[in-house]
Design a protein around this motif. Sequence first.
Motif: not given
Length: 746
Positions: A620-638
């Motif tokens: 639900k978050v790292m998706t285009a519907q959740g606002g994520a941009r295609p082709g952009v580096p992505k990271a999750v900090v836990v």
Amino acid sequence: MPSFLLLEVICIVLIAGVPPSLPLQDVHVSKEIIGKISVASKMMWCSAAVDVLFLMDGSHSVGKGSFERSKHFAITVCDALDINPRKVRVGAIQFSSTPRLEFPLDAFSTQQEVKAEIKRMVFKGGRTETSLALKYLLRKGFPGGRNASVPQVLIIVTDGRSQGHVALPAKQLKQRGVTVFTVGIHFPRWEELHSLASEPRERHVLMAEQADDAANGLFSTLSGSAICTTASPDCKVQPHPCERKTLETIRELAGLAPCWRGSRGTDAVLAAFCPFSSWKRVFFTHPTTCYRTTCPGPCDSQPCQNGGTCVPEGPDRYHCLCPPAFGGEANCALNLSLECRVDVLFVLASSAAATPEGFQRAKAFVKRFVQAALTGDSRARVGVARYGAELTVAVPVGEYQDVRDLVRSLDGLPFDGGATLTGRALRQAAEHGFGSAPGAGLDRPRRAVVLMTEARSQDEVAGPAGFARARELLLLGVGREDVRAELEVITGRPERVLTYTSPQDIFDQIPKLQGKLCSWPRPGCQAQSLDLVFMLDASVSVGPENFAQMQSFMRSCALRFDVNPDVTQIGLVVYGGRVQTAFRLDTHLSRAAVLRALSQAPYLGGVGSAGTALLHIYDKVMTAQGGARPGVPKAVVVVTGGSGVEDAAVPAQKLRDNGVSVLVVGVGPVLREALWRLAGPHDALIHVAAYADLSHHQDALIEWICRGTLRGDALKARSSSREPAGRQPLRPSRLGLPRRPGPSGP
């Protein structure tokens, strides 16, 4: 019907509908005192041996609606009574044509039982025979009471429109030692209420429509007569001017109308013109004195900063009505602490063209800014200079450590007038505005000049501005829209200019200025695009205090990124008993908005599952519907305390397989093996001994994001444990991260 009679009927019908909800008693005090009276009403508590009997008017003149308000008042009084057989006993009688015992004083022994029985009372209706009810008490005494061995308090709730004589039986009751309070309801006849009440009458006559105020007045009188102590020693009873209103029907001469003699038939004779009257209901006011208890309230300490107004909501709660630019945080104190290390010199135009009014606006802006940004943990230092033909440094950078002293120093800053030589002022600020440099290279704080002007310069500005920027000064401009072009020349970039069109709009620029002061691009990090999601452990194993330290750590990290839709997007997910997206990647479009949202993230409690939270991010978050941009580096900090991570390894690997880097920050005595599995094949784990030490690991976290994620390692590495040819793996030893234990490790 004769015309004058028709007019009279119409007048009576029109005025009969006066709403009973009008305030019939006003205490003329400030809102602050009204708040303190309300606070005191909730603090009162009477715990003494006393018999309290409610004598409640249930006649038709009161009506069902006002009778319900009478019951509400009685329940409000009971809230402050220690009801038990040895302390306060409560009974109730309803009267109309005849008195009816609702329940005697010895019927119930708890507050809950008494209040429940009052709620069950049913309106009787009938005539207002107050005298019969008083004579009933004279014959039988207080039903179920303890006779004269304890104080007796009679509370008569009535509209004062008795159809019999009440003065004599009321006098006889008072002679027997009964303390009589009269409480008006509906549209009371105050004269009768005064004749019923004990002396002094202004202390024993109240109004039930305002239940809290009436209860305060009742207990204020009881505490003064030593019947019971009702408030803390810090509370005090004080007289206040007040006004009571009486609704009366009066007759007025309305004019003349034809008078006829004889029958209505043909033999009627016009005799003369006769006067006719109309009836109307009017309010008459009666000034008096009301005695009320006030207690120290939550607003006494003036918690609302920056001109905010404190509104009490109970004994220890309040909310603030805040001025513009200070409405987003508690106590009107914008939580915009300058957590970056920066020296800021405000340069204020003080020339004739800038006008005294513009100079005062600039000073007010600086005052509000330092009050909002220079909090206890701020590493910023501020100075102030003014200029016309010459630059004068009024407050050297870093001279004042106390914000209040700095604000007071600005009050005495004078207006100069004269020419507007902005170029000369910029050169002088670059050469002398910051004194001697407190270090070199990385040891020196960033330095920024904030130019505030509403007047165009009378000298050339491009050269001096370039000179200042060459000395590694950040130039920011704040001014009216009509000087924007010149400010863009000075700052070198349109995005470093903040403008306003009306005087009040200037204060809306405060959060924007804070963001720009701490947002200088850093090579390889802020200049590149990134979708970054923080995932915070908000479970019961962390606790609210440690969660607040997590929030502070995330705020410090967020300051290192240029947040806007074209560069870095930041989202936040919290998990505990449930998983919640606090805000999506595309929700907040500026750093200031992200900082505020991080401060407002909810602590959830409950038992958390990191695996469930990671699946939530994946779906639900790292998706285009959740606002994520295609082709952009992505990271999750836990960031986790280690509880509930046993099921997280597979969801984390699922994110990595989709090109999302996952870094784990484990705090305290965590489950090391579970965290290593969660960290994955690239050992993306930072272990922190305690939540208070999180800030010491900020650089390691930022370096991991900037050198690893933005370099594209995670996107290309995927789930393979073997690194691509020619690329070195992101090893913990290179970032100061802990090494994975070997087979014999802990």
